[in-house]
Design a protein around this motif. Structure first.
Motif, short mmCIF file in Angstrom:
data_model
loop_
_atom_site.label_atom_id
_atom_site.label_comp_id
_atom_site.label_asym_id
_atom_site.label_seq_id
_atom_site.Cartn_x
_atom_site.Cartn_y
_atom_site.Cartn_z
N ALA A 191 0.83 -1.21 0.00
CA ALA A 191 0.00 0.00 0.00
C ALA A 191 0.86 1.26 0.00
CB ALA A 191 -0.94 0.00 1.21
N ARG A 192 1.90 1.29 0.82
CA ARG A 192 2.78 2.46 0.87
C ARG A 192 3.47 2.69 -0.47
NH1 ARG A 192 4.34 0.47 5.99
NH2 ARG A 192 6.30 -0.28 5.13
N ARG A 227 2.49 1.63 -3.43
CA ARG A 227 1.49 2.01 -4.43
C ARG A 227 1.15 3.49 -4.32
NH1 ARG A 227 -3.46 3.13 -3.81
NH2 ARG A 227 -3.75 2.08 -1.82
N LYS A 228 0.93 3.94 -3.10
CA LYS A 228 0.59 5.35 -2.88
C LYS A 228 1.75 6.27 -3.27
CE LYS A 228 -2.72 4.25 0.74
NZ LYS A 228 -2.97 4.20 2.19
N ALA A 229 2.97 5.83 -2.99
CA ALA A 229 4.14 6.62 -3.37
C ALA A 229 4.24 6.78 -4.88
CB ALA A 229 5.42 5.98 -2.81
N GLY A 254 1.64 6.97 -6.72
CA GLY A 254 0.48 7.76 -7.12
C GLY A 254 -0.53 6.99 -7.94
N THR A 265 -3.83 4.14 -8.03
CA THR A 265 -4.96 3.66 -7.24
C THR A 265 -4.92 2.14 -7.11
OG1 THR A 265 -6.42 3.36 -9.13
CG2 THR A 265 -6.40 5.56 -8.10
N GLN A 266 -5.74 1.64 -6.21
CA GLN A 266 -5.87 0.18 -6.10
C GLN A 266 -6.38 -0.39 -7.41
OE1 GLN A 266 -8.36 0.10 -2.57
NE2 GLN A 266 -6.63 -0.57 -1.32
N GLU A 317 -3.81 -5.48 0.70
CA GLU A 317 -3.35 -4.34 1.50
C GLU A 317 -3.90 -4.39 2.92
OE1 GLU A 317 -4.01 -0.69 -0.64
OE2 GLU A 317 -2.53 -1.21 -2.17
#
Length: 74
Positions: A13-14, A16-18, A20, A22-23, A41
């Motif tokens: 999750a970290r 993926r977010k880094a 930018g 989406t799921q 996640e």
């Protein structure tokens, strides 16, 4: 060291977010459903290993068996 499904999911999750994304973007990138990414996640321990490894690779997480490296040094 990642010791639990929850830690693995949090790492994905970290990352993926880094990046930018989406799921849904990640799910499409590895040809799976968004529900799988949500469960992964969240640390659901029954997530399929092959898909979990594909998700990790897609977000740049490199998994290594450090013990084999240590053995080769000896």
């Amino acid at each position: 060291m990642i010791a639990t499904a929850q830690e693995f999911g949090q790492r994905v999750a970290r990352a993926r977010k880094a990046l930018g994304i989406t799921q849904r973007d990640l799910a499409l990138a590895i040809n799976t459903g968004e529900r799988f990414i949500v469960d992964l996640e969240a640390g659901k321990p029954t997530a399929q290993l092959g898909k979990a490894l594909a998700a990790a690779k897609a977000v740049g997480i490199r998994l290594e068996d450090i013990s084999s490296v240590e053995l080769n040094r000896g």
